[in-house]
Scaffold this active site. Structure first.
Site: not given
Ligand code: ADP
Ligand code: AMP
Length: 217
Positions: A127, A172, A88, A13, A161
């Protein structure tokens, strides 16, 4: 255009929101980023959220709805925005609908990044992001063009993170499947759900999303 990116942690995302934001000039609104900023700033909300985030649990609907309500009222969101990590829960989705409805507005599209759970752990533990501009990277799947240098801003500082570890991933994922996945049905019934294969390479996912956005009325 008002767009939601939906999918489990690691689905891509944030990566796709950054790219859509660059291509289309839309603001990326990540509740996770906003909560981490509040934590760093040491605000009351941030400190309360941190304990839940560290465990991989969701922060209360009231807190995140409040944050988003305040944020989408700002002028830079007028042309549209990309929601990444919000809503969410069904309660958050209903609150978002009410917020927009009050302004005679609505979401244009929800893109579900469909993901294979078994591959998400590797995505999450690999990541990292640029400390200065926030550009996202991955140890294996998205490395900077020059090793140790951010492609976007040239910084050499990166962060990982605290919650990106194998221990919190299961919590999660459970939160996603229990609380968030019902939103797939919610938006399908509203007729605005589009499904994209989130396990394809990053550029292919971007192209598939552009294909969806290009066809929107
Ligand atoms: P989300 O925001 O859904 O938690 P991220 O966009 O941060 O996910 O992606 C998680 C990790 O996977 C990041 O390190 C990113 O660079 C990598 N990633 C994202 N999309 C892809 C993909 N299509 N293929 C391989 N790696 C990806
Ligand atoms: P993310 O960066 O989207 O992976 O979110 C990291 C953490 O933030 C999650 O595991 C939750 O603890 C909190 N969080 C982020 N967005 C939300 C949401 N919309 N509702 C509840 N918790 C959230």
């Amino acid at each position: 255009m008002k767009l939601i990116l939906l999918g489990p942690p690691g689905a891509g995302k944030g990566t796709q929101a950054q790219q859509i934001s660059k291509r289309r000039g839309l603001v990326q609104l990540s509740t996770g980023d906003m909560l981490r900023a509040a934590t760093r700033a040491g605000t009351e909300i941030g400190l309360k959220a941190q304990a839940l985030m560290d465990k991989g649990e969701l922060v209360s609907d009231e807190v995140v709805v409040g944050i988003i309500a305040e944020r989408i009222g700002q002028p830079d969101c007028k042309p549209g925005f990309i929601l990444d990590g919000f809503p969410r829960t069904l309660q958050q989705a209903a609150a978002l609908d009410r917020m927009l409805d009050d302004k005679g507005d609505r979401m244009d599209a929800v893109v579900e990044l469909r993901a294979d759970y078994n591959q998400l752990v590797e995505r999450i533990v690999g990541r990292y992001a640029c400390s200065k501009c926030g550009e996202g990277y991955h140890d294996r799947f998205k490395r900077p063009k020059v090793r140790g240098v951010c492609d976007v801003c040239g910084s050499t500082e990166f962060t990982r993170r605290a919650d990106d570890n194998a221990e919190t991933v299961t919590t999660r994922m459970m939160a996603y499947y229990r609380e968030t996945s019902p939103l797939i049905g919610y938006y399908f019934c509203k007729g605005i759900l589009h499904v994209v294969d989130g396990m394809a390479p990053i550029d292919e996912v971007s192209a598939a999303i552009e294909g969806v956005l290009a066809k929107l009325p």
